[in-house]
Write an enzyme that holds these catalytic residues in place. Structure first.
Site, PDB file in Angstrom:
ATOM      1  N   THR A  76       0.834  -0.923   0.085  1.00  0.00           N
ATOM      2  CA  THR A  76      -0.052   0.022   0.081  1.00  0.00           C
ATOM      3  C   THR A  76       0.995   1.277   0.069  1.00  0.00           C
ATOM      4  O   THR A  76       0.669   2.325  -0.895  1.00  0.00           O
ATOM      5  CB  THR A  76      -1.029  -0.031   1.252  1.00  0.00           C
ATOM      6  OG1 THR A  76      -1.767  -1.062   1.077  1.00  0.00           O
ATOM      7  CG2 THR A  76      -1.552   1.213   1.191  1.00  0.00           C
ATOM      8  N   LEU A 160      -8.474  -0.165   7.534  1.00  0.00           N
ATOM      9  CA  LEU A 160      -7.778  -1.173   8.556  1.00  0.00           C
ATOM     10  C   LEU A 160      -8.673  -0.781   9.895  1.00  0.00           C
ATOM     11  O   LEU A 160      -8.693  -1.536  10.954  1.00  0.00           O
ATOM     12  CB  LEU A 160      -6.334  -1.061   8.677  1.00  0.00           C
ATOM     13  CG  LEU A 160      -5.786  -1.748   7.425  1.00  0.00           C
ATOM     14  CD1 LEU A 160      -4.340  -1.723   7.623  1.00  0.00           C
ATOM     15  CD2 LEU A 160      -6.018  -3.181   7.376  1.00  0.00           C
ATOM     16  N   ARG A 236       2.649   1.969  11.298  1.00  0.00           N
ATOM     17  CA  ARG A 236       3.913   2.348  10.884  1.00  0.00           C
ATOM     18  C   ARG A 236       4.875   2.718  12.094  1.00  0.00           C
ATOM     19  O   ARG A 236       4.533   3.196  13.211  1.00  0.00           O
ATOM     20  CB  ARG A 236       3.751   3.501  10.114  1.00  0.00           C
ATOM     21  CG  ARG A 236       3.062   3.349   8.744  1.00  0.00           C
ATOM     22  CD  ARG A 236       3.992   2.563   7.815  1.00  0.00           C
ATOM     23  NE  ARG A 236       3.371   2.654   6.583  1.00  0.00           N
ATOM     24  CZ  ARG A 236       2.685   1.466   5.881  1.00  0.00           C
ATOM     25  NH1 ARG A 236       2.313   0.497   6.956  1.00  0.00           N
ATOM     26  NH2 ARG A 236       2.179   1.499   4.844  1.00  0.00           N
ATOM     27  N   ASP A 260       4.356  -4.279  15.789  1.00  0.00           N
ATOM     28  CA  ASP A 260       4.638  -5.172  14.977  1.00  0.00           C
ATOM     29  C   ASP A 260       5.596  -4.153  13.787  1.00  0.00           C
ATOM     30  O   ASP A 260       6.190  -5.029  12.763  1.00  0.00           O
ATOM     31  CB  ASP A 260       3.355  -5.413  14.129  1.00  0.00           C
ATOM     32  CG  ASP A 260       3.612  -6.479  12.840  1.00  0.00           C
ATOM     33  OD1 ASP A 260       4.087  -7.426  12.909  1.00  0.00           O
ATOM     34  OD2 ASP A 260       3.096  -6.015  11.763  1.00  0.00           O
ATOM     35  N   GLU A 265      13.525  -1.052   9.519  1.00  0.00           N
ATOM     36  CA  GLU A 265      13.493  -2.621   9.527  1.00  0.00           C
ATOM     37  C   GLU A 265      14.208  -3.006   8.500  1.00  0.00           C
ATOM     38  O   GLU A 265      14.700  -2.524   7.237  1.00  0.00           O
ATOM     39  CB  GLU A 265      11.853  -2.766   9.037  1.00  0.00           C
ATOM     40  CG  GLU A 265      10.813  -2.134  10.177  1.00  0.00           C
ATOM     41  CD  GLU A 265       9.404  -2.041   9.670  1.00  0.00           C
ATOM     42  OE1 GLU A 265       8.637  -2.130  10.485  1.00  0.00           O
ATOM     43  OE2 GLU A 265       9.162  -2.176   8.473  1.00  0.00           O
ATOM     44  N   HIS A 287       6.884  -7.146  11.638  1.00  0.00           N
ATOM     45  CA  HIS A 287       6.026  -6.634  10.566  1.00  0.00           C
ATOM     46  C   HIS A 287       5.391  -7.685   9.780  1.00  0.00           C
ATOM     47  O   HIS A 287       5.375  -7.868   8.377  1.00  0.00           O
ATOM     48  CB  HIS A 287       6.865  -5.731   9.582  1.00  0.00           C
ATOM     49  CG  HIS A 287       6.240  -4.721   8.734  1.00  0.00           C
ATOM     50  ND1 HIS A 287       6.567  -3.560   8.650  1.00  0.00           N
ATOM     51  CD2 HIS A 287       4.967  -4.646   8.081  1.00  0.00           C
ATOM     52  CE1 HIS A 287       5.767  -2.815   7.789  1.00  0.00           C
ATOM     53  NE2 HIS A 287       4.480  -3.474   7.508  1.00  0.00           N
ATOM     54  N   TRP A 290       0.213  -7.997   8.616  1.00  0.00           N
ATOM     55  CA  TRP A 290      -0.516  -8.034   7.099  1.00  0.00           C
ATOM     56  C   TRP A 290      -0.490  -9.370   6.603  1.00  0.00           C
ATOM     57  O   TRP A 290      -1.140  -9.587   5.477  1.00  0.00           O
ATOM     58  CB  TRP A 290       0.097  -7.015   6.266  1.00  0.00           C
ATOM     59  CG  TRP A 290       1.582  -7.283   5.949  1.00  0.00           C
ATOM     60  CD1 TRP A 290       2.563  -7.038   6.761  1.00  0.00           C
ATOM     61  CD2 TRP A 290       1.991  -7.882   4.807  1.00  0.00           C
ATOM     62  NE1 TRP A 290       3.544  -7.784   6.100  1.00  0.00           N
ATOM     63  CE2 TRP A 290       3.579  -7.868   4.757  1.00  0.00           C
ATOM     64  CE3 TRP A 290       1.320  -8.588   3.732  1.00  0.00           C
ATOM     65  CZ2 TRP A 290       4.272  -8.892   4.027  1.00  0.00           C
ATOM     66  CZ3 TRP A 290       1.966  -8.982   2.539  1.00  0.00           C
ATOM     67  CH2 TRP A 290       3.553  -9.202   2.811  1.00  0.00           C
TER      68      TRP A 290
END
Length: 320
Positions: A76, A160, A236, A260, A265, A287, A290
């Site tokens: 996204t 979400l 985020r 998460d 990252e 992460h 999703w």
């Protein structure tokens, strides 16, 4: 356009057991598991279509790729692409939306149960031999609080946030949506940001990361929350001041946190969250909120359909 060349720069971001749908047109396909910044231009020099998840395609790179017609982002977020350059030079950009509206809410609720019931803390205690030393059929070294009847504050009212609200209501939680920080007056159905901090038993973040939301939750905001509250960030990494969060957990300012996403990252040894993994009230995941199988399959289906739509002259999920 001649026979289009499609190049996936970071195929390893999709698990190997997830199959990519076949593109229904003649093309040349090349994929790489990983692509370093130094390799991008060489690998895309003959590409008409570039697929990227996290590989950066900035002006310096894009200015050397005159044949590139489409960047299909397999996510996204598209902050790794210089969209203004693409707009000026007529390079189309697409992204993928709506694929994780089941996976992310389930991850948030799973973290909520784990933290409200202190599952991780009890697991650690058994590993340390506390149950054996206690000599009772059970022992209570951490508070156990109910999820049903508690208040979930949601920051971010997009797909979400709304999907998380639906699931939370189904398990008996009261749901409130936060107005944007500092916004006056509140929109219908929204509660002032600071009031949500004070009211929430669980606070979950689902807003975009930008200049206004960077470190949205810091020392001051954490101090407004209930000592019994937990914070969950599956949005985020930059939304939360990680140093302030660790301090709040160690000092009992809030009761727990599920994280998460990280400011960098993968998280490196300098990330304060990694230094706090001994805490029983901190739950970290890499992460993956999703990333249920069904979510990733939906993502790649949309991704490849975006490419097909572009080749066929249709606009679909266009950012530019």
């Amino acid at each position: 356009m001649s026979l289009p060349t499609v190049i996936f720069l970071d195929r390893a971001t999709i698990p190997t057991h997830i199959e990519l749908p076949h593109l229904p047109f003649e093309h040349q396909w090349v994929e790489y598991d990983f692509t370093s910044p130094e390799q991008v231009v060489e690998r895309l020099k003959d590409a008409h279509v570039a697929i990227t998840n996290k590989v950066v395609l900035d002006q310096q790179v894009l200015s050397q790729l005159p044949d590139l017609k489409l960047i299909a982002v397999s996510a996204t977020g598209f902050n790794n692409v210089d969209v203004e350059f693409c707009r000026e030079h007529k390079i189309a950009v697409t992204n993928v939306q709506g694929y994780s509206t089941r996976s992310v809410p389930e991850h948030v609720i799973a973290m909520t149960y784990a933290l409200k019931r202190n599952l991780f803390g009890y697991h650690q205690d058994i590993a340390k031999g506390e149950w054996q030393r206690n000599k009772q059929f059970c022992f209570f070294s951490h508070p156990i609080t109910d999820v049903a009847g508690s208040t979930l504050g949601i920051v971010g009212s997009g797909a979400l946030g709304q999907a998380t609200a639906t699931l939370a209501k189904a398990i008996g939680m009261q749901v409130i949506f936060a107005e944007r920080k500092g916004a006056q007056p509140c929109r219908d159905g929204f509660v002032p940001f600071e009031q949500v901090l004070k009211m929430s038993d669980v606070l979950t973040l689902h807003c975009p990361l930008n200049e206004q939301t960077h470190n949205l939750i810091g020392k001051q905001e954490l101090a407004m929350m209930k000592p019994s509250a937990i914070l969950i960030n599956a949005g985020r990494g930059g939304l939360v001041d990680e140093t302030a969060l660790v301090a709040a957990l160690r000092q009992g300012v809030i009761a727990g946190a599920g994280v998460d996403v990280f400011t960098q990252e993968p998280a490196d040894i300098n990330n304060p969250l990694l230094d706090a993994m001994d805490l029983p009230n901190l739950l970290l995941t890499p992460h993956v909120a999703w990333g249920s199988d069904s979510s990733i399959q939906s993502l790649v289906d949309i991704l490849m359909d975006n490419v097909t739509a572009f080749i066929e002259g249709r606009e679909q999920n266009r950012v530019v």
